[in-house]
Design a protein around this motif. Structure first.
Motif, PDB file in Angstrom:
ATOM      1  N   ILE A  79      16.247  13.871   1.467  1.00 26.60           N
ATOM      2  CA  ILE A  79      17.639  14.273   1.703  1.00 26.60           C
ATOM      3  C   ILE A  79      18.129  13.758   3.063  1.00 26.60           C
ATOM      4  O   ILE A  79      19.320  13.528   3.245  1.00 26.60           O
ATOM      5  CB  ILE A  79      17.871  15.796   1.545  1.00 26.60           C
ATOM      6  N   TYR A  80      17.203  13.529   3.994  1.00 26.33           N
ATOM      7  CA  TYR A  80      17.594  12.889   5.262  1.00 26.33           C
ATOM      8  C   TYR A  80      17.917  11.408   5.041  1.00 26.33           C
ATOM      9  O   TYR A  80      18.761  10.846   5.731  1.00 26.33           O
ATOM     10  CB  TYR A  80      16.503  13.039   6.316  1.00 26.33           C
ATOM     11  N   VAL A  81      17.248  10.779   4.101  1.00 31.65           N
ATOM     12  CA  VAL A  81      17.557   9.382   3.777  1.00 31.65           C
ATOM     13  C   VAL A  81      18.955   9.263   3.175  1.00 31.65           C
ATOM     14  O   VAL A  81      19.752   8.401   3.555  1.00 31.65           O
ATOM     15  CB  VAL A  81      16.525   8.795   2.788  1.00 31.65           C
ATOM     16  N   TYR A  82      19.278  10.146   2.240  1.00 36.49           N
ATOM     17  CA  TYR A  82      20.531  10.043   1.494  1.00 36.49           C
ATOM     18  C   TYR A  82      21.680  10.852   2.088  1.00 36.49           C
ATOM     19  O   TYR A  82      22.827  10.711   1.657  1.00 36.49           O
ATOM     20  CB  TYR A  82      20.305  10.472   0.039  1.00 36.49           C
ATOM     21  N   GLY A  83      21.369  11.718   3.064  1.00 38.44           N
ATOM     22  CA  GLY A  83      22.427  12.544   3.624  1.00 38.44           C
ATOM     23  C   GLY A  83      22.956  13.550   2.625  1.00 38.44           C
ATOM     24  O   GLY A  83      24.157  13.818   2.556  1.00 38.44           O
ATOM     25  N   ALA A  84      22.060  14.112   1.841  1.00 31.46           N
ATOM     26  CA  ALA A  84      22.443  15.069   0.790  1.00 31.46           C
ATOM     27  C   ALA A  84      22.359  16.496   1.331  1.00 31.46           C
ATOM     28  O   ALA A  84      21.327  17.149   1.266  1.00 31.46           O
ATOM     29  CB  ALA A  84      21.541  14.910  -0.422  1.00 31.46           C
ATOM     30  N   GLY A  85      23.475  16.962   1.917  1.00 34.85           N
ATOM     31  CA  GLY A  85      23.505  18.299   2.497  1.00 34.85           C
ATOM     32  C   GLY A  85      23.137  18.312   3.967  1.00 34.85           C
ATOM     33  O   GLY A  85      23.181  19.359   4.614  1.00 34.85           O
ATOM     34  N   VAL A  86      22.766  17.151   4.501  1.00 36.05           N
ATOM     35  CA  VAL A  86      22.435  16.996   5.919  1.00 36.05           C
ATOM     36  C   VAL A  86      23.003  15.661   6.395  1.00 36.05           C
ATOM     37  O   VAL A  86      23.411  14.831   5.586  1.00 36.05           O
ATOM     38  CB  VAL A  86      20.903  16.986   6.157  1.00 36.05           C
TER      39      VAL A  86
END
Length: 227
Positions: A79-86
């Motif tokens: 999710i840090y790679v894709y910026g999903a919620g962060v």
């Protein structure tokens, strides 16, 4: 591209949730780890009566990751790679994914390959990308298999080999990867890496098109219109 990224993330959520509620034969520590992870995932997705709260979920996943829960390390890294919620943070992603990759997690290995291939959080290095992709592909990850096929097709860090590219695309395609299915179809249509076979091309284009792959749908219209 964003649609494909988030589709990948949805698939990952499902994958990492498998077996969350199965505790038979596990130690008390493992049961507690599973319960913490399941709770964090429910908070992240807003399921099972939990209110969706990304900040809270990230805090929960971070605690699990520090406790060496490999699922939390992989999910939080991605999710840090894709910026999903962060916010996108490739350095944090690398730190988390590296830990899981060292333990042989196929999706962490694939993501590490992607970071090196694209130079995200690390210096771009196609040879390192190849190493991680191959480790992941040999463990059966369909996205790593697709990426390996791409590298053999393009000749990045390795001599071009269309036959080997086809073989990796086919492995990925057999697992339902629509991009790989399109690539297999195109290679059959053009006779690159495999003997030309229009029937086989149509077969793979149809599989890909059924998953809403636009390029496959275009090729189908062209080929069927010509017959």
């Amino acid at each position: 591209m964003k649609i494909r990224k988030f589709r990948y993330l949805i698939i990952l959520v499902v994958f990492l949730c498998l077996g969350c509620a199965t505790h038979n034969g596990l130690s008390d520590d493992q049961i507690k780890m599973d319960q913490d992870y399941e709770y964090a995932m429910n908070v992240y997705t807003g399921q099972n009566g939990e209110e969706q709260d990304y900040d809270k979920a990230v805090s929960l996943f971070s605690a699990s990751a520090k406790n060496n829960d490999i699922r939390a390390q992989v999910f939080l890294g991605i999710i840090y790679v894709y910026g999903a919620g962060v916010n996108v943070d490739y350095k944090k992603a690398r730190t988390l994914l590296e830990k899981a990759a060292e333990r042989g997690h196929p999706k962490a290995l694939f993501q590490m390959g992607d970071l090196y291939f694209k130079g995200r959080g690390v210096k771009q290095d196609y040879e390192q990308a190849m190493i991680f992709y191959k480790k992941s592909a040999l463990k059966g990850d369909k996205w790593a298999q697709l990426s390996l096929g791409n590298m053999y097709l393009s000749g990045k860090s390795i001599e071009k080999n269309y036959k080997t590219a086809f073989e990796w695309y086919e492995k990925s395609a057999l697992q339902g990867n629509d991009i790989a299915q399109f690539n297999v179809g195109f290679m059959y249509e053009s006779g690159v890496g495999i003997m030309q076979n229009t029937e086989k091309a149509l077969e793979w284009y149809k599989k890909s098109a059924q998953q809403d792959n636009k390029e496959a749908q275009k090729r189908l219209k062209i080929l069927l219109g010509a017959n």
